[in-house]
Design an enzyme around this catalytic site. Structure first.
Site, PDB file in Angstrom:
ATOM      1  N   GLU A  98     -38.618 -33.585  13.739  1.00 40.00           N
ATOM      2  CA  GLU A  98     -38.632 -34.178  11.880  1.00 40.00           C
ATOM      3  C   GLU A  98     -38.556 -35.534  12.189  1.00 40.00           C
ATOM      4  OE1 GLU A  98     -36.767 -32.202   8.880  1.00 40.00           O
ATOM      5  OE2 GLU A  98     -37.079 -30.146   9.378  1.00 40.00           O
TER       6      GLU A  98
ATOM      7  N   GLU B  63     -31.167 -27.363  10.301  1.00 40.59           N
ATOM      8  CA  GLU B  63     -30.914 -28.496   9.977  1.00 40.59           C
ATOM      9  C   GLU B  63     -29.049 -27.876   9.284  1.00 40.59           C
ATOM     10  OE1 GLU B  63     -32.407 -30.668   6.833  1.00 40.59           O
ATOM     11  OE2 GLU B  63     -33.134 -32.433   8.077  1.00 40.59           O
TER      12      GLU B  63
HETATM   13  P1  P53 Z   1     -38.014 -34.074   1.717  1.00 38.22           P
HETATM   14  C1  P53 Z   1     -32.060 -34.439   3.140  1.00 38.22           C
HETATM   15  C2  P53 Z   1     -31.708 -34.846   4.228  1.00 38.22           C
HETATM   16  C3  P53 Z   1     -32.812 -34.896   5.584  1.00 38.22           C
HETATM   17  C4  P53 Z   1     -33.021 -34.105   5.388  1.00 38.22           C
HETATM   18  O1  P53 Z   1     -37.142 -33.883   2.934  1.00 38.22           O
HETATM   19  C5  P53 Z   1     -33.933 -32.596   5.077  1.00 38.22           C
HETATM   20  C6  P53 Z   1     -32.679 -33.085   3.232  1.00 38.22           C
HETATM   21  C7  P53 Z   1     -32.991 -31.751   2.484  1.00 38.22           C
HETATM   22  O2  P53 Z   1     -34.012 -32.449   1.204  1.00 38.22           O
HETATM   23  O3  P53 Z   1     -34.968 -32.284   5.192  1.00 38.22           O
HETATM   24  C8  P53 Z   1     -35.817 -32.253   6.259  1.00 38.22           C
HETATM   25  O4  P53 Z   1     -38.595 -32.689   1.888  1.00 38.22           O
HETATM   26  C9  P53 Z   1     -36.186 -30.022   6.062  1.00 38.22           C
HETATM   27  C10 P53 Z   1     -37.219 -30.477   5.682  1.00 38.22           C
HETATM   28  C11 P53 Z   1     -37.632 -32.062   4.660  1.00 38.22           C
HETATM   29  C12 P53 Z   1     -37.499 -32.552   5.130  1.00 38.22           C
HETATM   30  O5  P53 Z   1     -36.110 -32.873   5.693  1.00 38.22           O
HETATM   31  O6  P53 Z   1     -36.209 -33.017   1.437  1.00 38.22           O
HETATM   32  O7  P53 Z   1     -35.741 -30.313   7.344  1.00 38.22           O
HETATM   33  O8  P53 Z   1     -37.378 -28.602   5.215  1.00 38.22           O
HETATM   34  O9  P53 Z   1     -38.784 -30.673   3.825  1.00 38.22           O
HETATM   35  C13 P53 Z   1     -38.061 -33.741   4.408  1.00 38.22           C
HETATM   36  O10 P53 Z   1     -38.244 -35.428   1.539  1.00 38.22           O
END
Ligand code: P53
Length: 476
Positions: A374, A176
């Site tokens: 993801e 990201e």
């Molecule tokens: P969490 C922000 C917006 C979209 C994805 O996020 C993001 C974030 C940062 O928080 O992160 C990704 O755990 C990232 C992972 C993360 C996952 O999304 O905040 O690549 O490490 O855990 C989900 O709910």
């Protein structure tokens, strides 16, 4: 009508720092994830000056995957995973980031993990830098504001390419990388680039400089990776959050277009090998005088990625905010609520059609294969009387997104390599540091207070996803 590839890479995704724990095992160094406290829903994590006594650092133990990975990989295999996306903790390989020689214990850990995956025919998909830069590179070098980081990263990357040749075919460079578009956010700056804000510093400029060095480092890594193993496929990793215009008002359309440019120039450089036309003008208008050399630009050209890896959770919305000719995008303040989309408990707008939109957008722009690395629904799970989590809300979210993903393949002709939903096993949230914001098919008995046995159990979504994989996405 096109179908999902026969060898479609169904799997799940995690990142080292969010599940491994063992933060001091095997001579691992301290990473930026090790100095982030637990936040809560709406309460940001604090970034402390090193590891301080009395603070709660949830990543230190996480879900103890470091010691339990065999049990966990076995559960992934039971679901039928074809691949498993994780990252290599930089600090296990180079504990401080600037050593001459890698740490053998760290290298061996990932050898063992990858062997365990291959035992079940699971292909590792590896992110090199996923929010876990060595903290020493922050304190001694100022993180990615320093050109020296390019050499440190390239050394780390080539060490991994050489060591895991034959075991790892799919790589991504920076997770990201475009989150730092939000240069007002301490979290985004630290996790992407090891940057801390200083009084009087123009963090927007620093973000562009750091982003440039990372893109050069990525492009060099792509070249080296291909030299070391010509069969390897090395992608970028973009946080895809489409920004829609709020209305059909022409100025709203333009604001959204400019917002998309501001968020996705990173992908332009990764995939086109050059800067988009508006950016040098922007740099000049702001007197940035960035350190960008001709050699850098050559490297960018030679280091085009093989595929677009991306995360997709949500979309956002924007309206014309000031009508200025530059349309200066401010991620922290410019978003507007989309009246047609409902949000999760954490305020993340749930928009399955946005996934199809995003896939088309990438396809039209870059003409490269894509990998959804993801996607997922963070939610509070309750263990039922029968000892099982009945997470129909998660199944519903994933089903609706997979439906849209299939439409993009079947009707729009997107070449999609695979799909790895986020947090296939419950883990520490990156954004909040919570355990109770869960994404998994596998429940882990541990809560926000750090209590629990760490025991693993199958949720309803586990059985559902197993069937999805078994039917190559036919039975949803
Ligand atoms: P969490 C922000 C917006 C979209 C994805 O996020 C993001 C974030 C940062 O928080 O992160 C990704 O755990 C990232 C992972 C993360 C996952 O999304 O905040 O690549 O490490 O855990 C989900 O709910």
């Amino acid at each position: 009508m096109a179908k999902l590839r026969k060898d479609f890479l169904w799997g799940g995704a995690v990142a080292a720092h969010q599940l491994e724990g063992g933060w001091q095992e095997g001579h691992k160094g301290i990473s930026v994830a090790d100095i982030m406290t637990a936040g809560a829903n709406g309460v940001p994590r604090r970034i402390t000056d090193g590891v301080l006594p009395g603070e709660n650092y949830p990543n230190h133990e996480a879900i103890d995957f470091y010691h339990r990975y065999k049990e966990d990989v076995k559960l992934f295999a039971e679901m039928g995973f074809k691949c498993f996306r994780t990252s290599i903790a930089w600090t296990r390989i180079f504990p401080n980031g600037d050593e001459d020689e890698p740490n053998e214990e760290g290298l061996q850990f990932y050898d063992d993990l990858f062997d365990e995956c291959h035992k079940y025919g699971i292909e590792p998909v590896i992110t090199l830098s996923h929010f876990e830069i060595p903290y020493h590179l922050v304190t001694e070098y100022g993180g990615w504001s320093n050109r020296k980081l390019i050499d440190f990263f390239v050394k780390f990357a080539t060490t991994c390419f050489k060591r895991y040749k034959g075991k790892v075919k799919y790589w991504m460079t920076f997770n990201e990388i475009n989150n730092q578009t939000n240069y007002q956010s301490d979290f985004a700056l630290m996790t992407n680039s090891g940057l801390a804000k200083h009084e009087g510093e123009d963090m927007e400029r620093t973000m562009y400089q750091a982003g440039h060095y990372e893109l050069v480092a990525s492009a060099i890594a792509v070249q080296k990776g291909h030299e070391i193993d010509p069969t390897s496929q090395i992608g970028c990793m973009i946080a895809m959050v489409p920004i829609y215009p709020l209305t059909a008002k022409p100025a709203d359309i333009m604001a959204a277009e400019k917002a998309m440019q501001a968020r996705y120039w990173f992908a332009d450089v990764h995939a086109n090998g050059r800067y988009p036309s508006w950016l040098p003008i922007f740099f000049e208008n702001h007197n940035y005088n960035l350190d960008i050399t001709d050699e850098d630009l050559e490297n960018l050209k030679k280091g085009i990625v093989d595929y677009i890896g991306f995360s997709y959770y949500m979309s956002n919305c924007i309206e014309d905010h000031d009508g200025a000719p530059e349309y200066h995008y401010d991620e922290e303040n410019n978003h507007t609520k989309n009246p047609y989309v409902k949000a999760s408990e954490w305020g993340w707008p749930v928009d399955p059609e946005g996934l199809r939109y995003a896939m088309n957008w990438f396809n039209d722009r870059y003409h490269l294969p894509q990998f959804i690395v993801e996607n997922g629904f963070g939610a509070i799970d309750k263990v039922g009387e029968d000892g099982k989590v009945h997470d129909d809300y998660r199944i519903d979210y994933l089903r609706r997104h997979i439906e849209q993903m299939k439409l993009a393949v079947e009707y729009d002709g997107v070449d999609l390599m695979g799909y790895t939903p986020w947090g296939c096993i419950d883990l520490v949230s990156a954004g909040t540091g919570q355990m109770d914001k869960r994404y998994g098919f596998i429940y882990v008995d541990k809560n926000d207070a750090g209590e629990g046995t760490l025991a693993r159990s199958r949720k309803d979504s586990f059985d559902w996803y197993k069937e999805v994989i078994a039917t190559n996405g036919e039975d949803l």
